[in-house]
Write an enzyme that holds these catalytic residues in place. Structure first.
Site, PDB file in Angstrom:
ATOM      1  N   LYS A  75       0.955  -1.032   0.078  1.00  8.94           N
ATOM      2  CA  LYS A  75      -0.222   0.156  -0.013  1.00  8.94           C
ATOM      3  C   LYS A  75       0.846   1.278  -0.096  1.00  8.94           C
ATOM      4  O   LYS A  75       1.992   1.282   0.484  1.00  8.94           O
ATOM      5  CB  LYS A  75      -0.925  -0.124   1.066  1.00  8.94           C
TER       6      LYS A  75
ATOM      7  N   TYR B 284      -3.833   3.041   7.079  1.00 15.51           N
ATOM      8  CA  TYR B 284      -4.433   2.012   7.922  1.00 15.51           C
ATOM      9  C   TYR B 284      -5.570   2.603   8.499  1.00 15.51           C
ATOM     10  O   TYR B 284      -6.645   1.709   8.514  1.00 15.51           O
ATOM     11  CB  TYR B 284      -3.091   1.668   8.925  1.00 15.51           C
TER      12      TYR B 284
END
Length: 374
Positions: free
Chosen positions: A114, A199
């Site tokens: 990510k 996150y």
């Protein structure tokens, strides 16, 4: 960097999916190689690095040959490796699009760290390339495979907490090296938000199973701090989810390491603190009867991630999270990180189009479709 000690030898490799790890930085060296060696579904078949000596050293440690170590210039030679069915891209964010699309053209399944891209356009290009090549794509949101996060999701969605009201998440750490690639806009695409704050953003969407309807965010970029010449130091965001549910996110590269997640419903609440480290997660569930802390067997987050993606490859299943969610995540954070500004706010209500100004304090409005549905 040494491998973790006491690694269980791999089982027969012909029953598992072979991965090429692209990029041998700290995460690969300290976490991913060890995780793949204990995976029931995956193994490391090749390594790709800009430092040939490092790649050769890790190849020997893994029992691979020097022919299994590649430079970035040799990356396309993986097309001839039938035992390499997938690549795991662990490179600076701005390189994800290039290497993911090249891997797709070789017919390799793509697991990518990510964020999927530094812009919604990059993320969509990766999705399109993998779809056109008929290969699977998954973003490495490791927290979506832990039993703690799944227990939290169940509590949110099965009514344990009652009607959902408030969510709050913090992910902060001190980045003290001014030369770190994470502080270079060209490589990272932004500061703490696309690195650690993502996150918080993605976990709120994972827990609720919903997309935010609007976002208001502010960022701070101290002009006097050389670390933050190009990216924000801190960012805070308020998000509105369906049903009047409010969520807040705070992330920073200039605050003491903190990772927490709190969800409050009408009948109860949950707390994860810490919420996002590689191990040591703690989940507490509270209601009128008190607080309880469920326990779970030991596990490795990255092993679970490898196992899930490899299992999907072997079975032909669609991996989770779906690729379109990665595009939505990327679209959600890019409006307020595209151009450096000392302090800026960004409002993203559902029905406005983008406007921009060159002022020190900037606001922008984007449509719901543009921000969340790409």
């Amino acid at each position: 960097m040494p491998l973790k000690p006491d690694i269980t030898p791999p089982e027969a490799q012909d029953t598992r999916v072979g991965f090429a790890l692209v990029g041998i930085g700290k995460l690969t060296a300290e976490e991913l190689i060890s995780a793949a060696r204990t995976s029931e579904q995956a193994y490391v078949a090749a390594l790709v690095s800009g430092e040939p000596e490092k790649a050769d050293g890790f190849a020997r440690a893994l029992g691979l040959s020097e022919q299994d170590a590649y430079t970035y210039e040799q990356f396309d030679e993986l097309a001839d490796r039938d035992d390499v069915q997938a690549v795991y891209i662990v490179l600076p964010n701005s390189l994800h699009r290039e290497y993911a699309t090249r891997a797709a053209r070789m017919g390799k399944h793509v697991l990518c760290e990510k964020p999927l891209g530094v812009s919604a356009e990059d993320a969509q290009a990766i999705v399109d390339a993998c779809r056109d090549a008929g290969v699977l794509l998954m973003t490495a949101y490791r927290c979506q495979y832990t039993p703690e996060h799944w227990a939290a999701r169940d509590a949110v969605q099965d009514g344990t907490l009652g009607d959902l009201r408030l969510l709050h998440s913090i992910h902060a750490q001190v980045e003290d090296d001014p030369e770190a690639w994470r502080l270079k806009r060209e490589l990272a695409g932004g500061g703490p938000l696309p690195d650690v704050g993502i996150y918080s953003l993605n976990t709120l969407r994972f827990l609720t199973g919903q997309e935010p309807e609007w976002v208001f965010a502010t960022q701070h970029q101290p002009a006097e701090d050389p670390r933050f010449r190009e990216v924000e130091a801190s960012m805070s965001a308020l998000l509105g989810f369906p049903g009047g549910v409010s969520a807040t996110i705070q992330t920073s590269y200039a605050a003491f390491k903190t990772t927490s997640l709190r969800v409050m419903g009408e009948k109860g609440s949950l707390l994860m603190d810490p919420a996002f480290p590689y191990d040591g997660l703690k989940l507490s569930l509270s209601d009128d009867d008190g607080t309880r802390q469920p326990s779970f067997p030991d596990y490795d987050q990255f092993t679970l991630e490898f196992d899930h993606f490899a299992r999907c490859i072997r079975r032909g299943d669609t991996p989770g999270p779906p690729a379109r969610r990665a595009c939505r995540t990327t679209s959600s954070w890019t409006p307020c990180t595209r151009a450096p500004a000392p302090d800026r706010s960004c409002a993203c209500p559902p029905t406005r189009t983008a406007t921009r100004s060159g002022a020190r304090n900037r606001s922008c409005r984007r449509s719901k479709y543009t921000a969340f549905i790409l």
